[in-house]
Motif scaffolding. Sequence first.
Motif, PDB file in Angstrom:
ATOM      1  N   ALA A  93      -1.552 -14.966  -7.276  1.00 55.37           N
ATOM      2  CA  ALA A  93      -0.940 -13.854  -6.891  1.00 55.37           C
ATOM      3  C   ALA A  93      -1.398 -12.546  -7.512  1.00 55.37           C
ATOM      4  O   ALA A  93      -1.359 -11.337  -6.954  1.00 55.37           O
ATOM      5  CB  ALA A  93       0.442 -13.946  -7.768  1.00 55.37           C
ATOM      6  N   LEU A  94      -2.233 -12.837  -8.343  1.00 60.01           N
ATOM      7  CA  LEU A  94      -3.086 -11.606  -8.843  1.00 60.01           C
ATOM      8  C   LEU A  94      -4.112 -11.138  -7.956  1.00 60.01           C
ATOM      9  O   LEU A  94      -4.487  -9.960  -7.755  1.00 60.01           O
ATOM     10  CB  LEU A  94      -3.974 -11.805 -10.316  1.00 60.01           C
ATOM     11  N   ASN A  95      -4.924 -11.999  -7.227  1.00 64.56           N
ATOM     12  CA  ASN A  95      -5.895 -11.758  -6.262  1.00 64.56           C
ATOM     13  C   ASN A  95      -5.168 -11.048  -5.192  1.00 64.56           C
ATOM     14  O   ASN A  95      -5.788 -10.278  -4.464  1.00 64.56           O
ATOM     15  CB  ASN A  95      -6.567 -13.076  -5.749  1.00 64.56           C
ATOM     16  N   HIS A  96      -4.066 -11.380  -4.611  1.00 64.54           N
ATOM     17  CA  HIS A  96      -3.360 -10.776  -3.628  1.00 64.54           C
ATOM     18  C   HIS A  96      -3.010  -9.339  -4.187  1.00 64.54           C
ATOM     19  O   HIS A  96      -2.914  -8.382  -3.209  1.00 64.54           O
ATOM     20  CB  HIS A  96      -2.063 -11.587  -3.305  1.00 64.54           C
ATOM     21  N   ALA A  97      -2.429  -9.168  -5.029  1.00 67.22           N
ATOM     22  CA  ALA A  97      -2.193  -7.924  -5.592  1.00 67.22           C
ATOM     23  C   ALA A  97      -3.343  -6.852  -5.784  1.00 67.22           C
ATOM     24  O   ALA A  97      -3.011  -5.652  -5.248  1.00 67.22           O
ATOM     25  CB  ALA A  97      -1.390  -7.959  -7.089  1.00 67.22           C
ATOM     26  N   VAL A  98      -4.484  -7.410  -6.137  1.00 64.67           N
ATOM     27  CA  VAL A  98      -5.637  -6.582  -6.193  1.00 64.67           C
ATOM     28  C   VAL A  98      -6.052  -6.403  -4.704  1.00 64.67           C
ATOM     29  O   VAL A  98      -6.518  -5.084  -4.533  1.00 64.67           O
ATOM     30  CB  VAL A  98      -6.793  -7.292  -7.025  1.00 64.67           C
ATOM     31  N   ARG A  99      -6.237  -7.117  -3.704  1.00 64.98           N
ATOM     32  CA  ARG A  99      -6.320  -6.926  -2.476  1.00 64.98           C
ATOM     33  C   ARG A  99      -5.568  -5.872  -1.847  1.00 64.98           C
ATOM     34  O   ARG A  99      -5.933  -4.997  -0.972  1.00 64.98           O
ATOM     35  CB  ARG A  99      -6.279  -8.053  -1.629  1.00 64.98           C
ATOM     36  N   ALA A 100      -4.397  -6.078  -2.190  1.00 62.58           N
ATOM     37  CA  ALA A 100      -3.151  -4.965  -1.551  1.00 62.58           C
ATOM     38  C   ALA A 100      -3.494  -3.667  -2.330  1.00 62.58           C
ATOM     39  O   ALA A 100      -3.538  -2.522  -1.263  1.00 62.58           O
ATOM     40  CB  ALA A 100      -1.833  -5.473  -1.858  1.00 62.58           C
ATOM     41  N   ALA A 101      -3.826  -3.583  -3.613  1.00 55.26           N
ATOM     42  CA  ALA A 101      -4.099  -2.237  -4.071  1.00 55.26           C
ATOM     43  C   ALA A 101      -5.299  -1.534  -3.471  1.00 55.26           C
ATOM     44  O   ALA A 101      -5.387  -0.270  -3.254  1.00 55.26           O
ATOM     45  CB  ALA A 101      -4.182  -2.361  -5.692  1.00 55.26           C
ATOM     46  N   ARG A 102      -6.347  -2.402  -3.235  1.00 58.45           N
ATOM     47  CA  ARG A 102      -7.463  -1.846  -2.539  1.00 58.45           C
ATOM     48  C   ARG A 102      -7.418  -1.446  -1.283  1.00 58.45           C
ATOM     49  O   ARG A 102      -7.823  -0.402  -0.884  1.00 58.45           O
ATOM     50  CB  ARG A 102      -8.615  -3.109  -2.517  1.00 58.45           C
ATOM     51  N   GLY A 103      -6.417  -2.156  -0.357  1.00 58.02           N
ATOM     52  CA  GLY A 103      -6.104  -1.778   1.034  1.00 58.02           C
ATOM     53  C   GLY A 103      -5.288  -0.401   0.752  1.00 58.02           C
ATOM     54  O   GLY A 103      -5.641   0.380   1.838  1.00 58.02           O
ATOM     55  N   VAL A 104      -4.400  -0.316   0.017  1.00 56.10           N
ATOM     56  CA  VAL A 104      -3.718   0.833  -0.212  1.00 56.10           C
ATOM     57  C   VAL A 104      -4.366   2.152  -0.440  1.00 56.10           C
ATOM     58  O   VAL A 104      -4.661   3.132   0.088  1.00 56.10           O
ATOM     59  CB  VAL A 104      -2.581   0.716  -1.335  1.00 56.10           C
ATOM     60  N   ARG A 105      -5.456   2.057  -1.223  1.00 54.47           N
ATOM     61  CA  ARG A 105      -6.400   2.958  -1.927  1.00 54.47           C
ATOM     62  C   ARG A 105      -7.700   3.442  -0.822  1.00 54.47           C
ATOM     63  O   ARG A 105      -7.530   4.432  -0.248  1.00 54.47           O
ATOM     64  CB  ARG A 105      -7.358   2.341  -3.036  1.00 54.47           C
ATOM     65  N   TRP A 106      -7.957   2.457   0.094  1.00 51.98           N
ATOM     66  CA  TRP A 106      -8.602   2.672   1.310  1.00 51.98           C
ATOM     67  C   TRP A 106      -7.936   3.596   2.069  1.00 51.98           C
ATOM     68  O   TRP A 106      -8.275   4.421   3.020  1.00 51.98           O
ATOM     69  CB  TRP A 106      -9.163   1.213   2.034  1.00 51.98           C
ATOM     70  N   TYR A 107      -6.664   3.030   2.612  1.00 51.97           N
ATOM     71  CA  TYR A 107      -5.995   3.681   3.538  1.00 51.97           C
ATOM     72  C   TYR A 107      -5.531   5.196   3.200  1.00 51.97           C
ATOM     73  O   TYR A 107      -5.661   6.053   3.966  1.00 51.97           O
ATOM     74  CB  TYR A 107      -4.451   3.163   3.793  1.00 51.97           C
ATOM     75  N   VAL A 108      -5.078   5.278   1.806  1.00 50.04           N
ATOM     76  CA  VAL A 108      -5.040   6.654   1.497  1.00 50.04           C
ATOM     77  C   VAL A 108      -6.106   7.484   1.582  1.00 50.04           C
ATOM     78  O   VAL A 108      -6.009   8.783   1.947  1.00 50.04           O
ATOM     79  CB  VAL A 108      -4.411   6.616  -0.084  1.00 50.04           C
ATOM     80  N   ARG A 109      -7.234   7.028   1.078  1.00 50.92           N
ATOM     81  CA  ARG A 109      -8.579   7.784   1.130  1.00 50.92           C
ATOM     82  C   ARG A 109      -8.866   8.294   2.508  1.00 50.92           C
ATOM     83  O   ARG A 109      -9.544   9.274   2.757  1.00 50.92           O
ATOM     84  CB  ARG A 109      -9.957   7.111   0.617  1.00 50.92           C
ATOM     85  N   GLU A 110      -8.940   7.288   3.546  1.00 47.19           N
ATOM     86  CA  GLU A 110      -9.053   7.872   4.863  1.00 47.19           C
ATOM     87  C   GLU A 110      -7.973   8.513   5.485  1.00 47.19           C
ATOM     88  O   GLU A 110      -8.308   9.485   6.115  1.00 47.19           O
ATOM     89  CB  GLU A 110      -9.001   6.189   5.824  1.00 47.19           C
ATOM     90  N   LEU A 111      -6.698   8.519   5.371  1.00 46.64           N
ATOM     91  CA  LEU A 111      -5.693   9.267   5.543  1.00 46.64           C
ATOM     92  C   LEU A 111      -6.133  10.747   5.353  1.00 46.64           C
ATOM     93  O   LEU A 111      -5.777  11.678   5.876  1.00 46.64           O
ATOM     94  CB  LEU A 111      -4.296   8.860   5.312  1.00 46.64           C
ATOM     95  N   THR A 112      -6.206  11.062   3.859  1.00 46.21           N
ATOM     96  CA  THR A 112      -6.532  12.434   3.385  1.00 46.21           C
ATOM     97  C   THR A 112      -8.076  12.809   3.568  1.00 46.21           C
ATOM     98  O   THR A 112      -8.258  13.868   3.171  1.00 46.21           O
ATOM     99  CB  THR A 112      -6.349  12.291   1.786  1.00 46.21           C
ATOM    100  N   ASP A 113      -8.816  11.878   4.154  1.00 48.38           N
ATOM    101  CA  ASP A 113     -10.179  12.315   4.413  1.00 48.38           C
ATOM    102  C   ASP A 113     -11.104  12.596   3.312  1.00 48.38           C
ATOM    103  O   ASP A 113     -12.113  13.355   3.170  1.00 48.38           O
ATOM    104  CB  ASP A 113     -10.486  13.489   5.351  1.00 48.38           C
TER     105      ASP A 113
END
Length: 69
Positions: A4-24
């Motif tokens: 569960a912790l691994n899934h949460a970390v992966r999800a957080a990384r995915g959200v971070r990547w998405y926000v960084r790409e979205l905001t350039d």
Amino acid sequence: MRSALNHAVRAARGVRWYVRELTDESAYDRYVAHLREGRADADVPSRREFERMRTDRQEADPRQGFRCC
């Protein structure tokens, strides 16, 4: 628990990547990687210099991005 912790970390990384790409925000990282591909000893501008160059380029050419003010 570990799974569960691994899934949460992966999800957080995915959200971070998405926000960084979205905001350039990742544009500087891509630019530095591009410079390093051509020449490892290339002069890399600071983040502030990069943003200034980018803003100047956008203001010089209205097709580069909309700026209302």
